[in-house]
Scaffold this motif. Structure first.
Motif, PDB file in Angstrom:
ATOM      1  N   GLU A 191      12.765 -13.077  -1.430  1.00  0.00           N
ATOM      2  CA  GLU A 191      11.350 -12.968  -1.796  1.00  0.00           C
ATOM      3  C   GLU A 191      11.016 -13.756  -3.061  1.00  0.00           C
ATOM      4  OE1 GLU A 191       9.123 -11.442   0.087  1.00  0.00           O
ATOM      5  OE2 GLU A 191      10.675 -10.879   1.534  1.00  0.00           O
ATOM      6  N   GLY A 192      11.990 -14.486  -3.603  1.00  0.00           N
ATOM      7  CA  GLY A 192      11.756 -15.265  -4.803  1.00  0.00           C
ATOM      8  C   GLY A 192      11.927 -14.483  -6.085  1.00  0.00           C
ATOM      9  N   LYS A 193      12.075 -13.183  -5.990  1.00  0.00           N
ATOM     10  CA  LYS A 193      12.294 -12.315  -7.147  1.00  0.00           C
ATOM     11  C   LYS A 193      12.937 -11.028  -6.656  1.00  0.00           C
ATOM     12  CE  LYS A 193       7.653 -10.304  -6.788  1.00  0.00           C
ATOM     13  NZ  LYS A 193       6.365 -10.050  -7.471  1.00  0.00           N
ATOM     14  N   PRO A 194      13.588 -10.271  -7.555  1.00  0.00           N
ATOM     15  CA  PRO A 194      14.257  -9.038  -7.112  1.00  0.00           C
ATOM     16  C   PRO A 194      13.250  -7.991  -6.661  1.00  0.00           C
ATOM     17  CG  PRO A 194      14.463  -9.322  -9.495  1.00  0.00           C
ATOM     18  CD  PRO A 194      13.824 -10.564  -8.966  1.00  0.00           C
ATOM     19  N   PRO A 195      13.702  -7.023  -5.843  1.00  0.00           N
ATOM     20  CA  PRO A 195      12.802  -5.953  -5.407  1.00  0.00           C
ATOM     21  C   PRO A 195      12.408  -5.077  -6.587  1.00  0.00           C
ATOM     22  CG  PRO A 195      15.054  -5.422  -4.819  1.00  0.00           C
ATOM     23  CD  PRO A 195      15.085  -6.816  -5.360  1.00  0.00           C
ATOM     24  N   GLY A 196      11.302  -4.374  -6.436  1.00  0.00           N
ATOM     25  CA  GLY A 196      10.883  -3.443  -7.461  1.00  0.00           C
ATOM     26  C   GLY A 196      11.808  -2.250  -7.539  1.00  0.00           C
ATOM     27  N   GLN A 197      11.619  -1.443  -8.566  1.00  0.00           N
ATOM     28  CA  GLN A 197      12.475  -0.282  -8.785  1.00  0.00           C
ATOM     29  C   GLN A 197      12.479   0.654  -7.580  1.00  0.00           C
ATOM     30  OE1 GLN A 197      14.524   0.392 -11.524  1.00  0.00           O
ATOM     31  NE2 GLN A 197      15.262   2.041 -10.201  1.00  0.00           N
TER      32      GLN A 197
END
Length: 522
Positions: free
Chosen positions: A510-516
């Protein structure tokens, strides 16, 4: 008196004749019976001496027409692979410790009779990882039930005997073995795809460790052809997206080289790469390897020709996308090392098959000193989580749980388990796959019960997210409703000229890590 004596004398020849006739017939019948018995005995004796014993070990035998030992090993049987011996014995010791009726069985399905050194090294590491997860589940879970028994399931070096294996595994779900999941699976091949399809059709949950092919996953085009399948590795599409977000691949500066006709892994990787460079001015270049892609064949000749075409591209072209298996990848890298345009810099990007080359002695590493970089998407890497810089998508603390356990595996009570290695990622991914299987089994176990219904285990996968995620050593495992990992961490790794590989950084589909919360979007 005289007349009486005369009558007896008249009857005597007739009686003697009848007696002789019956005696002759009786002797003939007895001779026939004796002959038949001798012939029957001789047949059985010949069979006993000439019929080959095809058994290898309890649960394992050589199918007709094959020299491979195929089936489910429930004892300390190493399939004739000495490098597996210590790990297999550790599993057997742990299984023997379990009390009857207190456990369920998980089968680790891998091609244990493979012959290539790189494949056997990966198998060893995945077995070691699965065993460490078994030991952890049985010893550090505060008595959670059920206990886990681990067995090794071999469909053959190229999974040709998957049908026999699936039948055997199904029988194990109904008896005292209480089989509740199959983990591992191995490569994304057509045979393994058929095996997974049949296992899940029969209601047996499957946890794929290193399968990445998009068509060996649920959720494609809204369909779930493998009900009960969960995976800990991202799909090829997700790996390609993560690679693109890292490398900033430009269509006008990239050339695609691909396996034709391919297999589930290479075909879906090819499609993913082709989508990344849509509009490229260069026609993708095919190569045709042997049906058994672990064999050399004559593909090296094709690659020498393709290197000429690589040099014929415009000076701006600096990226090669490779959709193929590790044997062909190694051949291509070796060919690129002797290409004509040594002064031009190229970066070769490929999928997780690149991890097999970390210990491949046939790889010409001097090629990596000739303006050539080889980077691949690994399923896991030991350097990916050395620092808690983000604590999103994974953590150093989660990775340390495994490395601490691994440090104890050199001696009793955990080990010994043989020579270990984390660099190829297989030990890590094998550990995470079995942990996911254990999670599903225990979540499906009724309160106060010890054995979950088989049908309920595979129903747990859609809930593995949020606070119910599995915090794996390879990163968070948050599954979507189809059993696929959402925005799974993808380590980008580079082959090193001095040997082994070098971790570059983590990339994300997704281009960035998943949320918490780690909840996949709708």
């Amino acid at each position: 008196m005289a007349s009486g004596g005369g009558g007896a004398g008249v009857r005597s020849p007739l009686v003697r004749w009848l007696r002789e006739v019956w005696e002759i017939r009786l002797y003939r019948y007895l001779a026939l019976l004796v002959t038949a018995a001798l012939v029957t005995g001789l047949v059985f004796a010949v069979r006993a001496f000439t019929q080959e014993d095809r058994s290898c070990a309890p649960g394992v035998a050589r199918p007709q027409g094959s020299d491979e030992c195929v089936g489910v090993a429930t004892t300390a049987y190493d399939f004739g692979r000495p490098q597996l011996r210590d790990a297999v014995r550790a599993i057997d010791r742990e299984n023997d410790r379990l009390k009857a009726g207190s456990y369920v069985t998980v089968a680790l399905m891998l091609p244990y009779t493979a012959t290539t050194p790189s494949t056997l090294s990966d198998i060893l590491h995945e077995v070691q990882g699965a065993y460490l997860a078994q030991w952890q589940a049985n010893h550090t879970s505060n008595g959670q039930a059920p206990a886990i028994r681990l067995v090794l399931a071999n469909p053959g070096a190229t999974s040709d005997h998957w049908e026999l294996l699936v039948d055997q595994l199904e029988r194990m779900t109904k008896g005292a073995d209480r089989l509740r999941a199959v983990a591992g699976v191995g490569m994304s091949t057509d045979s393994n795809k058929k095996a997974v399809a049949e296992l899940t059709r029969r209601g047996i949950p499957v946890v794929g460790a290193s399968i990445t092919a998009d068509d060996l996953a649920n959720g494609q085009n809204g369909r779930d052809p493998f009900p009960g399948l969960a995976r800990v590795s991202p799909t090829n599409t997700d790996e390609a997206r993560a690679l693109a977000s890292f490398a900033k691949v430009s269509a006008g500066r990239a050339l695609l080289v691909y396996d034709k006709p391919g297999d589930p892994y290479t075909r879906t990787l090819q499609a993913s790469f082709a989508a990344l460079i849509k509009g490229s001015p260069y026609e993708p270049q095919p190569f045709t390897p042997p049906a058994d892609r672990t064999r050399e064949g004559t593909t090296a000749n094709t690659f020498r020709q393709i290197t000429h075409l690589v040099c014929d591209t415009s000076p701006e072209t600096d990226t090669i996308l490779f959709a193929g298996r590790h044997t062909q990848l190694r051949q291509f890298i070796n060919a690129l090392g002797t290409r004509g345009c040594q002064d031009r810099k190229f970066t070769l990007l490929t999928g997780d098959e690149g991890s097999y080359l970390t210990g491949d002695k046939k790889l010409d590493r001097t090629a990596l000193t000739h303006n050539l970089s080889v980077r691949y998407t690994a399923l896991a890497h030991p350097d990916a989580w050395t620092k808690d810089t983000t604590n999103l998508g994974g953590s150093a603390a989660d990775a340390r749980v495994l490395t601490d356990l691994l440090a104890r595996s050199t001696r009793a009570p955990v080990g010994p388990i043989g020579e270990t290695g984390l660099e190829d990622g297989q030990l890590i991914i094998g550990y995470d796959a079995l942990r996911l299987a254990v999670h599903g089994i225990r979540e499906a176990t009724p309160d106060g019960g010890t054995v979950p219904p088989l049908a309920d285990v595979g129903l747990q996968w859609p809930q593995v997210k949020g606070s119910l995620r599995v915090s794996g050593a390879s990163g968070w495992i948050c599954l979507d409703v189809h059993g696929n990992p959402y925005d799974k961490a993808v380590p980008i790794v580079e082959l090193h000229a001095d040997g082994g590989s070098r971790f570059v950084r983590i990339a994300w589909p997704e281009g960035k890590p998943p949320g918490q919360e780690c909840l996949p979007p709708s």
